[in-house]
Scaffold this motif. Structure first.
Motif, short mmCIF file in Angstrom:
data_model
loop_
_atom_site.label_atom_id
_atom_site.label_comp_id
_atom_site.label_asym_id
_atom_site.label_seq_id
_atom_site.Cartn_x
_atom_site.Cartn_y
_atom_site.Cartn_z
N ARG A 255 20.08 13.21 6.86
CA ARG A 255 21.28 13.25 7.97
C ARG A 255 20.98 12.46 9.06
N ASP A 258 24.36 10.43 14.00
CA ASP A 258 25.78 10.08 14.18
C ASP A 258 26.56 11.32 13.48
N GLY A 259 25.93 12.19 12.76
CA GLY A 259 26.41 13.06 11.77
C GLY A 259 26.88 12.41 10.40
N THR A 260 26.35 11.02 10.19
CA THR A 260 26.47 10.55 8.51
C THR A 260 25.23 11.11 7.95
N GLU A 283 18.53 12.74 12.46
CA GLU A 283 19.05 13.84 13.00
C GLU A 283 17.81 14.62 13.71
#
Length: 326
Positions: A255, A258-260, A283
């Motif tokens: 992960r 940027d959340g992707t 992340e």
């Protein structure tokens, strides 16, 4: 194999005739130095006690002078030291003139590892295998700062300098495994920049080239790169630095900040090693890893990625990964 001497041994074993001769030179010069200096200090001590303040003694000049004695105690020590100068100069000249049939091995020093490449293409990291009774010539260069390759077993040392090739050569006559070091301070992990040199019978060396040398492209070679570049300092499970753990990472979903998400495949690992400051940060982690673009050669990068793809703990000899217990 376990090296034949410990890291703290003051007088390591010698595996070549020139190494033995170097030892004789050092010992002989040490004896000469003691013979020339000990009588002087004994005389100073005796005169200091005999003619100290308050001691009754005849302090009048004797008036006796001998030019022969004066000249002798200058010329005799000078002549003796010239013998050692000539002896040492002969060894030095010999060390700078390898025979034409010497086997050439390329050596590269960089923070904090040694890489060696044999004439037949096999390469090693922090290990070097060479045959005995065969002149071996090492051509050495540095990819970053000044290092110094030190081989105690043959009493040889030479600087590894960026942009300049230096050389040393030797001819071993005794089989065994011994330490090799970097003897020039080269940064934070200088003390870890060490390895082993194995002197082998010619037949055993050819066998190693055919079989053992081919294993250098496996996970063991990747582990050597992993350790040489200090990857475990941040990424091992017991590290005090908060960084992603790499064991079992390959093929998993990562992960990003940027959340992707991204699959940790070969391309992802290569990008993160060469350009960790890119837009795709993991992340929950701060970006503290330096870029290795231009610092890690392609062959080492491939070995490292192959190691990350393997069972890292098993390659490192972790018994828990091999069905044992810790």
């Amino acid at each position: 194999m376990t090296p034949h001497h410990s890291a703290l041994e003051l007088w390591p074993a010698a595996v070549s005739a020139k190494a033995v001769e170097t030892d004789y030179l050092i010992l002989a010069f040490t004896v000469l130095t003691l013979l020339l200096t000990v009588p002087v200090f004994l005389a100073i001590t005796w005169f200091a006690l005999r003619y100290r303040d308050g001691q009754e003694a005849d302090r009048e000049p004797s008036g006796v002078r001998s030019n022969l004695v004066e000249i002798s105690w200058m010329l005799i020590p000078f002549a003796l030291t010239l013998i050692f100068f000539a002896w040492g100069a002969r060894l030095f000249v010999h060390s700078k003139n390898p025979p034409p049939d010497a086997m050439v091995i390329e050596a590269i020093g960089r923070q904090w590892m040694w890489k060696f490449q044999h004439p037949t293409g096999q390469s090693e990291i922090n290990d070097l295998h060479v045959p005995i009774n065969q002149p071996v010539r090492l051509r050495i260069i540095s990819q970053d700062v000044i290092h110094a390759l030190y081989l105690p077993a043959v009493r040889m040392q030479v600087a590894a300098i960026p942009g300049r090739t230096t050389e040393l050569w030797f001819k071993a006559d005794r089989a065994g495994t011994f330490h090799l070091y970097c003897s020039e301070y080269c940064g934070t992990d200088h003390s870890l920049m060490e390895g082993r040199i194995t002197f082998m019978e010619p037949g055993d060396y050819q066998e190693w080239l055919t079989h053992g040398g081919a294993q250098q492209s496996g996970p063991a070679a990747g582990l050597a790169v992993y350790n040489a570049y200090g990857c475990g300092t941040c990424h091992n499970a017991d590290s005090q630095i908060r960084a992603p753990r790499l064991a079992g990472l390959y093929g998993r979903e990562v992960r990003l900040a940027d959340g992707t998400t991204r699959i940790a495949d070969d391309t992802y690992l290569r990008e993160k090693i060469l350009n960790p400051n890119g837009n795709r940060l993991a992340e929950g982690y701060k970006q503290i890893m330096p870029s290795y673009a231009g610092k890690i050669p392609d062959d080492d990068l491939t070995r490292l990625i192959n190691y990350l793809k393997s069972d890292m703990r098993a390659a490192a000899g972790d018994p828990a990964a091999q069905g044992g217990t810790r």
